[in-house]
Structure formats: structure tokens, C-alpha cells
Scaffold this motif. Structure first.
Motif, PDB file in Angstrom:
ATOM      1  N   UNK A 215       0.858  -1.192   0.000  1.00 40.63           N
ATOM      2  CA  UNK A 215       0.000   0.000   0.000  1.00 40.63           C
ATOM      3  C   UNK A 215       0.888   1.233   0.000  1.00 40.63           C
ATOM      4  N   UNK A 216       0.420   2.274  -0.670  1.00 38.42           N
ATOM      5  CA  UNK A 216       1.172   3.526  -0.674  1.00 38.42           C
ATOM      6  C   UNK A 216       0.157   4.654  -0.682  1.00 38.42           C
ATOM      7  N   UNK A 217       0.420   5.677   0.117  1.00 37.39           N
ATOM      8  CA  UNK A 217      -0.493   6.818   0.120  1.00 37.39           C
ATOM      9  C   UNK A 217      -0.317   7.590  -1.189  1.00 37.39           C
ATOM     10  N   UNK A 218      -1.366   8.294  -1.616  1.00 32.00           N
ATOM     11  CA  UNK A 218      -1.278   9.062  -2.871  1.00 32.00           C
ATOM     12  C   UNK A 218      -0.280  10.212  -2.750  1.00 32.00           C
ATOM     13  N   UNK A 219      -0.230  10.820  -1.573  1.00 29.23           N
ATOM     14  CA  UNK A 219       0.766  11.870  -1.328  1.00 29.23           C
ATOM     15  C   UNK A 219       1.510  11.536  -0.038  1.00 29.23           C
ATOM     16  N   UNK A 220       2.805  11.780  -0.070  1.00 28.32           N
ATOM     17  CA  UNK A 220       3.644  11.503   1.108  1.00 28.32           C
ATOM     18  C   UNK A 220       4.480  12.742   1.416  1.00 28.32           C
ATOM     19  N   UNK A 221       4.525  13.094   2.692  1.00 33.06           N
ATOM     20  CA  UNK A 221       5.343  14.247   3.083  1.00 33.06           C
ATOM     21  C   UNK A 221       6.824  13.909   2.990  1.00 33.06           C
ATOM     22  N   UNK A 222       7.228  12.884   3.745  1.00 35.48           N
ATOM     23  CA  UNK A 222       8.647  12.504   3.810  1.00 35.48           C
ATOM     24  C   UNK A 222       8.776  10.990   3.934  1.00 35.48           C
ATOM     25  N   UNK A 223       9.714  10.445   3.177  1.00 36.78           N
ATOM     26  CA  UNK A 223      10.082   9.041   3.400  1.00 36.78           C
ATOM     27  C   UNK A 223      11.151   9.044   4.475  1.00 36.78           C
ATOM     28  N   UNK A 224      11.006   8.160   5.453  1.00 36.11           N
ATOM     29  CA  UNK A 224      12.006   8.106   6.524  1.00 36.11           C
ATOM     30  C   UNK A 224      12.507   6.676   6.706  1.00 36.11           C
ATOM     31  N   UNK A 225      13.692   6.539   7.312  1.00 31.53           N
ATOM     32  CA  UNK A 225      14.205   5.184   7.558  1.00 31.53           C
ATOM     33  C   UNK A 225      13.445   4.510   8.713  1.00 31.53           C
ATOM     34  N   UNK A 226      13.814   3.292   9.001  1.00 33.83           N
ATOM     35  CA  UNK A 226      13.162   2.534  10.067  1.00 33.83           C
ATOM     36  C   UNK A 226      13.622   3.027  11.436  1.00 33.83           C
ATOM     37  N   UNK A 227      13.022   4.134  11.858  1.00 35.48           N
ATOM     38  CA  UNK A 227      13.323   4.722  13.173  1.00 35.48           C
ATOM     39  C   UNK A 227      11.995   4.964  13.853  1.00 35.48           C
ATOM     40  N   UNK A 228      11.973   4.913  15.170  1.00 34.28           N
ATOM     41  CA  UNK A 228      10.738   5.242  15.890  1.00 34.28           C
ATOM     42  C   UNK A 228      10.732   6.746  16.120  1.00 34.28           C
ATOM     43  N   UNK A 229       9.698   7.401  15.617  1.00 34.99           N
ATOM     44  CA  UNK A 229       9.668   8.870  15.665  1.00 34.99           C
ATOM     45  C   UNK A 229       8.522   9.390  16.533  1.00 34.99           C
ATOM     46  N   UNK A 230       8.694  10.615  16.978  1.00 40.13           N
ATOM     47  CA  UNK A 230       7.665  11.281  17.800  1.00 40.13           C
ATOM     48  C   UNK A 230       7.581  12.750  17.389  1.00 40.13           C
ATOM     49  N   UNK A 231       6.556  13.408  17.892  1.00 41.19           N
ATOM     50  CA  UNK A 231       6.409  14.851  17.686  1.00 41.19           C
ATOM     51  C   UNK A 231       5.428  15.162  16.575  1.00 41.19           C
ATOM     52  N   UNK A 232       4.998  16.423  16.518  1.00 40.52           N
ATOM     53  CA  UNK A 232       4.076  16.900  15.498  1.00 40.52           C
ATOM     54  C   UNK A 232       2.818  16.001  15.481  1.00 40.52           C
ATOM     55  N   UNK A 233       2.344  15.667  16.677  1.00 40.59           N
ATOM     56  CA  UNK A 233       1.138  14.851  16.820  1.00 40.59           C
ATOM     57  C   UNK A 233       1.402  13.383  17.109  1.00 40.59           C
ATOM     58  N   UNK A 234       2.624  12.945  16.838  1.00 41.67           N
ATOM     59  CA  UNK A 234       2.947  11.513  16.951  1.00 41.67           C
ATOM     60  C   UNK A 234       3.542  11.220  18.336  1.00 41.67           C
ATOM     61  N   UNK A 235       3.121  10.106  18.914  1.00 39.99           N
ATOM     62  CA  UNK A 235       3.494   9.832  20.310  1.00 39.99           C
ATOM     63  C   UNK A 235       4.379   8.603  20.481  1.00 39.99           C
ATOM     64  N   UNK A 236       4.966   8.559  21.658  1.00 40.22           N
ATOM     65  CA  UNK A 236       5.560   7.323  22.172  1.00 40.22           C
ATOM     66  C   UNK A 236       4.873   7.105  23.518  1.00 40.22           C
ATOM     67  N   UNK A 237       4.027   6.085  23.602  1.00 37.31           N
ATOM     68  CA  UNK A 237       3.247   5.821  24.809  1.00 37.31           C
ATOM     69  C   UNK A 237       2.547   7.097  25.297  1.00 37.31           C
ATOM     70  N   UNK A 238       1.930   7.788  24.371  1.00 36.17           N
ATOM     71  CA  UNK A 238       1.141   9.016  24.612  1.00 36.17           C
ATOM     72  C   UNK A 238       1.969  10.257  24.935  1.00 36.17           C
ATOM     73  N   UNK A 239       3.264  10.144  24.892  1.00 32.73           N
ATOM     74  CA  UNK A 239       4.084  11.329  25.167  1.00 32.73           C
ATOM     75  C   UNK A 239       4.641  11.948  23.892  1.00 32.73           C
TER      76      UNK A 239
END
Ligand code: IMP
Length: 183
Positions: free
Chosen positions: A141-165
Motif C-alpha cells: 500500500x502507498x499513500x497518494x501523497x507523502x510528506x517525507x520518506x524516513x528510515x526505520x526509526x521510531x519517531x515522535x512529535x508533530x502529533x505523533x506519540x511514544x506511549x502518549x508522550x
């Protein structure tokens, strides 16, 4: 998940995110230029900051709705089993719909959501994801538009959480554990 100390290394700045959203908004505006009322569907909770910034760049008549699908819980791994925790408020039959996702990782969430929404017979269904981790994909599956391709890293911020933080960080950062187990 047990508490482990970590730091966050900036990966994508707030400025780079804003510039990319501006670019993408031109493409989305031209795709939906003829639509009288686009339904923009945010996938909760990770897309709440992205959708807020994105819709303000879309000079179109829109409605906003939200859908919540279960994903990681408090873990760093996808459960692979997607459940709908909160459904849309409005009907989408015959409407043009843009689904807004934070990250496509294994692809299970977006695949499930697309299947569900298509069964409701929208006129047109398009998808946008702020981040894409193509190397993690387990479903094609691929989204029609993508902001950024990133490597296999766990990311947070800009709405995205790690265990709600860390949802309230203005940039995207990667989580780096600092305890002995990480060395
Ligand atoms: P998928 O079903 O594996 O594609 O997972 C999609 C969902 O998993 C995203 O909407 C996020 O909620 C979550 N997710 C995937 N990668 C990360 C990450 O690096 N940090 C935080 N959440 C993530």
C-alpha cells in the motif's frame, strides 16, 4: 512497556514540515478543484496536528471528520490487527474523501481504513501520509501523497506519540534510548 530513558534527536524541522505541506497543498487543491465539498478525514490521534496545518493550506470547501483505528497501543510494534475505535460522524457515499494519516509503517492501518471507507462508496478516495517508512511495509500500500520518506526509526512529535508522550513537539524527532540496553 517498562520506562526506559530516552532522548529525542530532531529529524525533520518544523520549518521543513511547513514547507512540505505548502507544496502538497497545491497538488491537493488541483486534484479537488472541481469538488464542491471535500471530506477530510483525520486518523486519530497521530494526525491531529498535521490535519490542522494541512486544512489551513487548502483553499477549498471542506468538511472535517475523524476516525480512530487502534494501532500500537503503548508499544513500539504494530498489533497488525486493526480495530475501529471511533467511526466517522458523517456519511461519505458519493463524496470526495481525503484520508489524512501520520505514518504508514507496516501498512495494515491504512489498508484496513481504505477498505472500510471504499465499502461506503465514496465518489473519490485519496490518501495522504506525512511520513512513510517503506522498508517496514508488510502490505502493499502507498499513500497518494507523502510528506517525507524516513528510515526505520521510531519517531515522535508533530502529533505523533511514544506511549502518549511527545505529541506536542513542533518537529519530528527520533527516539534514542540512553540506557545500557541501547549500547
Ligand atoms: P501501520 O498499521 O503499521 O502502518 O501503523 C500505522 C500507525 O502506527 C501510525 O498511524 C502510527 O500511529 C503508528 N506508528 C508507526 N510508526 C510509528 C512511529 O515511529 N512512532 C509512533 N507511532 C508510529
Amino acid at each position: 512497556m517498562p520506562e526506559r530513558p530516552y532522548v529525542i534527536d530532531e529529524m525533520i524541522s518544523a520549518k521543513a514540515i511547513a514547507a512540505r505541506i505548502e507544496d502538497l497543498s497545491h497538488q491537493i487543491r488541483s486534484e479537488f478543484a472541481e469538488t464542491d465539498k471535500l471530506v477530510v478525514v483525520g486518523l486519530l490521534r497521530g494526525s491531529f496536528v498535521f490535519i490542522a496545518d494541512l486544512v489551513r493550506e487548502l483553499d477549498l470547501a471542506i468538511e472535517v471528520d475523524f476516525l480512530e483505528a487502534s494501532s500500537y497501543g503503548d508499544d513500539m510494534e504494530s498489533s497488525r490487527e486493526v480495530r475501529i475505535l471511533k467511526d466517522l460522524r458523517g456519511a461519505i457515499e458519493g463524496r470526495d474523501v481525503l484520508v489524512v494519516e501520520d505514518i504508514v509503517d507496516t501498512g495494515f492501518t491504512l489498508t484496513h481504513v481504505i477498505k472500510l471507507l471504499k465499502s461506503r462508496k465514496p465518489a473519490r478516495l485519496r490518501t495522504i501520509a506525512l511520513l512513510d517508512k517503506p522498508t517496514r511495509r508488510e502490505v502493499d500500500i502507498r499513500a497518494d501523497w507523502i510528506g517525507f520518506e524516513i528510515p526505520d526509526e521510531f519517531v515522535v512529535g508533530y502529533g505523533i506519540d511514544f506511549a502518549q508522550r511527545n505529541r506536542n513537539l513542533p518537529f519530528i524527532g527520533k527516539v534514542r534510548f540512553t540506557d545500557e540496553a541501547a549500547k
